[in-house]
Design an enzyme around this catalytic site. Structure first.
Site, PDB file in Angstrom:
ATOM      1  N   LEU A 172      43.418  38.669  39.097  1.00 42.67           N
ATOM      2  CA  LEU A 172      44.638  38.014  38.621  1.00 42.67           C
ATOM      3  C   LEU A 172      44.306  36.602  38.125  1.00 42.67           C
ATOM      4  CD1 LEU A 172      46.861  39.252  41.558  1.00 42.67           C
ATOM      5  CD2 LEU A 172      47.049  39.982  39.162  1.00 42.67           C
ATOM      6  N   MET A 230      42.726  46.848  41.598  1.00 41.49           N
ATOM      7  CA  MET A 230      41.407  46.522  41.049  1.00 41.49           C
ATOM      8  C   MET A 230      41.443  45.630  39.806  1.00 41.49           C
ATOM      9  SD  MET A 230      39.585  47.812  43.322  1.00 41.49           S
ATOM     10  CE  MET A 230      37.918  47.756  42.693  1.00 41.49           C
ATOM     11  N   ARG A 231      42.451  44.778  39.673  1.00 41.34           N
ATOM     12  CA  ARG A 231      42.483  43.811  38.573  1.00 41.34           C
ATOM     13  C   ARG A 231      42.383  42.414  39.150  1.00 41.34           C
ATOM     14  NH1 ARG A 231      41.033  45.679  34.285  1.00 41.34           N
ATOM     15  NH2 ARG A 231      42.056  44.074  33.032  1.00 41.34           N
ATOM     16  N   ASP A 284      38.752  36.543  46.998  1.00 43.89           N
ATOM     17  CA  ASP A 284      38.477  36.771  48.425  1.00 43.89           C
ATOM     18  C   ASP A 284      38.211  35.481  49.201  1.00 43.89           C
ATOM     19  OD1 ASP A 284      38.683  39.517  47.912  1.00 43.89           O
ATOM     20  OD2 ASP A 284      36.558  39.725  47.491  1.00 43.89           O
ATOM     21  N   HIS A 340      40.884  43.018  52.382  1.00 43.38           N
ATOM     22  CA  HIS A 340      39.497  43.109  51.933  1.00 43.38           C
ATOM     23  C   HIS A 340      38.685  43.812  53.015  1.00 43.38           C
ATOM     24  CE1 HIS A 340      35.948  42.069  49.691  1.00 43.38           C
ATOM     25  NE2 HIS A 340      35.386  41.651  50.798  1.00 43.38           N
ATOM     26  N   GLY A 347      45.816  54.583  47.685  1.00 37.41           N
ATOM     27  CA  GLY A 347      46.985  53.964  48.319  1.00 37.41           C
ATOM     28  C   GLY A 347      47.164  54.249  49.798  1.00 37.41           C
TER      29      GLY A 347
HETATM   30  C1  GRF Z   1      40.537  49.438  50.816  1.00 36.44           C
HETATM   31  O1  GRF Z   1      39.315  49.575  51.465  1.00 36.44           O
HETATM   32  C2  GRF Z   1      40.870  47.990  50.629  1.00 36.44           C
HETATM   33  O2  GRF Z   1      40.405  47.176  51.659  1.00 36.44           O
HETATM   34  C3  GRF Z   1      40.164  47.652  49.346  1.00 36.44           C
HETATM   35  O3  GRF Z   1      40.308  48.795  48.551  1.00 36.44           O
HETATM   36  C4  GRF Z   1      40.492  49.940  49.377  1.00 36.44           C
HETATM   37  C5  GRF Z   1      41.760  50.583  48.959  1.00 36.44           C
HETATM   38  O4  GRF Z   1      42.021  51.766  49.658  1.00 36.44           O
HETATM   39  N1  GRF Z   1      40.690  46.433  48.779  1.00 36.44           N
HETATM   40  P1  GRF Z   1      43.459  52.405  49.609  1.00 36.44           P
HETATM   41  O5  GRF Z   1      43.794  52.611  48.131  1.00 36.44           O
HETATM   42  O6  GRF Z   1      44.411  51.495  50.296  1.00 36.44           O
HETATM   43  O7  GRF Z   1      43.327  53.724  50.322  1.00 36.44           O
END
Ligand code: GRF
Length: 207
Positions: A96, A93-94, A148, A112, A14
């Site tokens: 949608l 990480m899901r 994406d 991204h 996060g």
């Molecule tokens: C980041 O690199 C973001 O671009 C990708 O996942 C990573 C998440 O990092 N989608 P964090 O949890 O915000 O530190």
């Protein structure tokens, strides 16, 4: 102008969520982070959000088995409970479904770690190094059904340096992420970056 109510969806540490929370503390920032949702109970970001006195919710996807839509209905309910207006995915990480994306159309953002349209998907830093890219970077975009592939709101590049490893490159990109995500959310919250509407029908000219 009234501040927009924003939820951040996370699955991990996060750090982007923290960047958004920090930015939103400024008096003139046009958005409030009213909720952080994680799909996993052990996401490091949850503790960070709680430390910032932000409401958190865990909606564990595993308790819904294969039923993605049931998971998303629970998520949607939580977002509505907090009267959320904009959803920021930050390391969520899901994937949608079309149902959820349709319901929140034009109001979901994602960050991204690559210069889209290059390197969609996972392991972007490794793939950029393997491809011999000279520049890499990060992109904030509106979320559409194809992963994406949504309209870009903000993008910034960094150089790829000789001797870079995945880790050194990731760290350079992450700094940029923490800068452009708050900027992009500001643009959307102020109505300065808009999700493109389908082209209006072109009427037959009168004869
Ligand atoms: C980041 O690199 C973001 O671009 C990708 O996942 C990573 C998440 O990092 N989608 P964090 O949890 O915000 O530190």
């Amino acid at each position: 102008m009234r501040k927009k109510r924003v939820a951040v969806l996370i699955s991990g540490r996060g750090s982007n969520m923290s960047a958004l929370i920090e930015a939103a503390q400024a008096r003139d920032y046009p958005a409030d982070i009213v909720l952080v949702v994680s799909n996993t109970p052990d996401a490091g970001g949850l503790a960070r959000a709680r430390a910032g006195a932000i409401a958190t919710a865990v909606i564990d996807h595993r308790s819904f088995g294969d039923n993605r839509e049931a998971f998303e209905r629970a998520l949607d309910e939580e977002l509505r409970k907090y009267r959320v207006e904009i959803v920021c995915l930050a390391g969520f990480m899901r994937l949608l479904t079309a149902w959820f994306i349709g319901r929140w159309s034009g109001r979901i953002l994602n960050i991204h770690p690559a210069l889209l349209p290059d390197f969609k998907g996972l392991h972007t830093h490794r793939r950029a190094l393997q491809a011999g890219a000279k520049r890499h970077g990060a992109t904030v975009h509106f979320v559409v059904e194809n992963t994406d592939a949504g309209p870009v709101i903000s993008q910034q590049s960094v150089p790829v340096l000789q001797g870079d490893t995945e880790e050194t490159l990731a760290a350079r990109v992450l700094e940029v992420e923490h800068r452009i995500y708050p900027e992009a959310l500001r643009l959307v919250a102020e109505g300065r970056a808009k999700f493109p509407k389908p082209q209006a029908e072109i009427k037959n000219p009168r004869v």
